[in-house]
Motif scaffolding. Sequence first.
Motif, PDB file in Angstrom:
ATOM      1  N   ASP A  61      57.352  42.739  51.673  1.00 32.47           N
ATOM      2  CA  ASP A  61      56.967  42.623  50.202  1.00 32.47           C
ATOM      3  C   ASP A  61      56.350  43.919  49.515  1.00 32.47           C
ATOM      4  N   ARG A  62      57.063  44.218  48.765  1.00 32.48           N
ATOM      5  CA  ARG A  62      56.334  45.239  48.056  1.00 32.48           C
ATOM      6  C   ARG A  62      54.837  44.775  46.223  1.00 32.48           C
ATOM      7  N   ILE A  63      54.076  45.170  46.304  1.00 27.28           N
ATOM      8  CA  ILE A  63      53.751  45.153  45.330  1.00 27.28           C
ATOM      9  C   ILE A  63      54.479  45.611  44.562  1.00 27.28           C
ATOM     10  N   THR A  64      54.375  44.920  42.718  1.00 25.95           N
ATOM     11  CA  THR A  64      54.853  45.848  41.615  1.00 25.95           C
ATOM     12  C   THR A  64      54.618  45.827  40.821  1.00 25.95           C
ATOM     13  N   LYS A  65      53.629  45.648  40.606  1.00 25.31           N
ATOM     14  CA  LYS A  65      52.400  45.170  39.459  1.00 25.31           C
ATOM     15  C   LYS A  65      51.412  45.084  39.850  1.00 25.31           C
ATOM     16  N   LEU A  66      50.055  45.278  39.174  1.00 27.82           N
ATOM     17  CA  LEU A  66      48.835  44.848  39.353  1.00 27.82           C
ATOM     18  C   LEU A  66      47.789  45.152  37.976  1.00 27.82           C
ATOM     19  N   CYS A  67      46.331  43.975  38.075  1.00 30.13           N
ATOM     20  CA  CYS A  67      45.890  44.019  37.095  1.00 30.13           C
ATOM     21  C   CYS A  67      44.483  43.838  37.807  1.00 30.13           C
ATOM     22  N   ALA A  68      43.564  45.044  37.331  1.00 34.34           N
ATOM     23  CA  ALA A  68      42.232  45.142  38.213  1.00 34.34           C
ATOM     24  C   ALA A  68      41.210  45.249  37.377  1.00 34.34           C
ATOM     25  N   GLN A  69      40.483  44.704  37.901  1.00 28.64           N
ATOM     26  CA  GLN A  69      38.876  45.055  36.932  1.00 28.64           C
ATOM     27  C   GLN A  69      37.864  45.721  38.257  1.00 28.64           C
ATOM     28  N   THR A  70      37.026  46.306  37.882  1.00 25.21           N
ATOM     29  CA  THR A  70      35.769  47.023  38.999  1.00 25.21           C
ATOM     30  C   THR A  70      34.623  47.293  38.211  1.00 25.21           C
ATOM     31  N   SER A  71      33.706  47.311  39.410  1.00 24.38           N
ATOM     32  CA  SER A  71      32.363  46.387  38.283  1.00 24.38           C
ATOM     33  C   SER A  71      31.245  47.982  40.040  1.00 24.38           C
ATOM     34  N   VAL A  72      30.205  48.082  38.926  1.00 25.48           N
ATOM     35  CA  VAL A  72      29.173  49.020  39.741  1.00 25.48           C
ATOM     36  C   VAL A  72      27.907  48.531  39.481  1.00 25.48           C
ATOM     37  N   VAL A  73      27.748  47.740  40.730  1.00 25.26           N
ATOM     38  CA  VAL A  73      26.675  46.540  41.307  1.00 25.26           C
ATOM     39  C   VAL A  73      24.573  47.272  41.386  1.00 25.26           C
ATOM     40  N   VAL A  74      25.081  48.419  41.611  1.00 24.66           N
ATOM     41  CA  VAL A  74      23.968  49.650  42.594  1.00 24.66           C
ATOM     42  C   VAL A  74      24.388  50.542  41.562  1.00 24.66           C
ATOM     43  N   ALA A  75      23.389  50.641  40.846  1.00 21.94           N
ATOM     44  CA  ALA A  75      23.889  51.473  39.663  1.00 21.94           C
ATOM     45  C   ALA A  75      23.300  53.304  40.128  1.00 21.94           C
ATOM     46  N   ASP A  76      22.365  53.248  40.066  1.00 19.43           N
ATOM     47  CA  ASP A  76      21.474  54.598  41.029  1.00 19.43           C
ATOM     48  C   ASP A  76      21.784  54.402  42.701  1.00 19.43           C
ATOM     49  N   ARG A  77      22.012  55.074  43.227  1.00 15.57           N
ATOM     50  CA  ARG A  77      21.491  55.508  44.868  1.00 15.57           C
ATOM     51  C   ARG A  77      20.488  56.793  45.019  1.00 15.57           C
ATOM     52  N   VAL A  78      19.480  56.088  46.195  1.00 12.78           N
ATOM     53  CA  VAL A  78      18.198  57.263  45.869  1.00 12.78           C
ATOM     54  C   VAL A  78      18.644  58.712  46.241  1.00 12.78           C
ATOM     55  N   HIS A  79      19.752  59.144  47.060  1.00 12.94           N
ATOM     56  CA  HIS A  79      20.014  60.655  47.068  1.00 12.94           C
ATOM     57  C   HIS A  79      21.238  61.108  45.847  1.00 12.94           C
TER      58      HIS A  79
END
Length: 363
Positions: free
Chosen positions: A200-218
């Motif tokens: 079966d194919r996904i025909t529509k979607l609704c997404a949320q994203t988040s950045v939890v670790v705002a900075d990386r050492v490098h």
Amino acid sequence: MLEIRRESAEVRVGIIGSGFIARIHARASRQAGARLAAVADVDEEAALQAGRRFGAERAFGSADALIESGLVDVVHVCTPNHLHAPLALKAIEAGLAVICEKPLATDAPTAVLMAGRAREAGLVAAVPFAYRFHAMVREARARLADLGRVSLIQGSYLQDWLLKSSDDNWRVDPEKGGPGRTIGDIGSHWFDLIEFVTGDRITKLCAQTSVVVADRVHSGPVLTEDLATVQFATASGALGSVAVSQVAPGRKNRLFFEISGASGSFAFDQESPEQLWLGGREGSQLLVRDPMTLSEAAAPYSPLPAGHPQGFHDCFDAFVADTYATISGEHREGLPTFEDGARAALLTDAALRSAREGGWVTC
């Protein structure tokens, strides 16, 4: 007695890359009976060391030199994501079959272009959506009709390897990894598996994203998502949801899905790949992998007797063996091609657009 197909005619293999996933590709090529003719890396010394570790016959200090050498029939692209498209396209132009790591490209239009080029050239071009090759995933696919009309699809893909600010990798850099890190890197596996199992194919979607670790050492400030949640609907009318994260403490590589229908449900957990949970109104049971009782579709992917656990290596070995068999002119059901890689890229782009703009996106 069940027939186990794992041998293929000799194929001359070239691997571009020298890291962890390149080692997995090299091992699988040997298991398939292929000839590991060459390995390449941007650094000649790294190529030489990888060649010794992998058991390759030749080492090249550039991908172009390997592709143009005339020594290989198939190229495995095992590089950072931003190099997938140019190297795979160059190999196709040279008339070579390709196995390219996912994501196929860092944007959907390029992935669609790659699939089209491979199709036009009549070349085998595959993407390692290797979880398709778990025997119990094949069993779930074979049993789908037993569920009746599917109403709900749910699951997750959780890891914790980027949990700390000191955890860093080229994938965090959108210039190398692409704009959708967690969705493109592991979400693509989950979406591919769901569409493969259900048909079966996904025909529509609704997404949320988040950045939890705002900075990386490098890497510094993080511009790509650490986690995402996605709601979706399919062409048949099923509703679904998935959570993907690379910052879920304690979860190493837990790909999980559960599919519910009118008369039953089943669930699969990649960290317990020997089992398939079967649910019904009157009770539930755990089906354990056993080549003597599995369906005809699943049995070829269960080469070990019951009680001898199979895992990721077995899946990857089966994927590569099936790709080489296809190169040799045989048919292997369910081989993930560049068309599937392009489909995953389209879903990734749709999820990122939904998260960016808000609301539902068709796909």
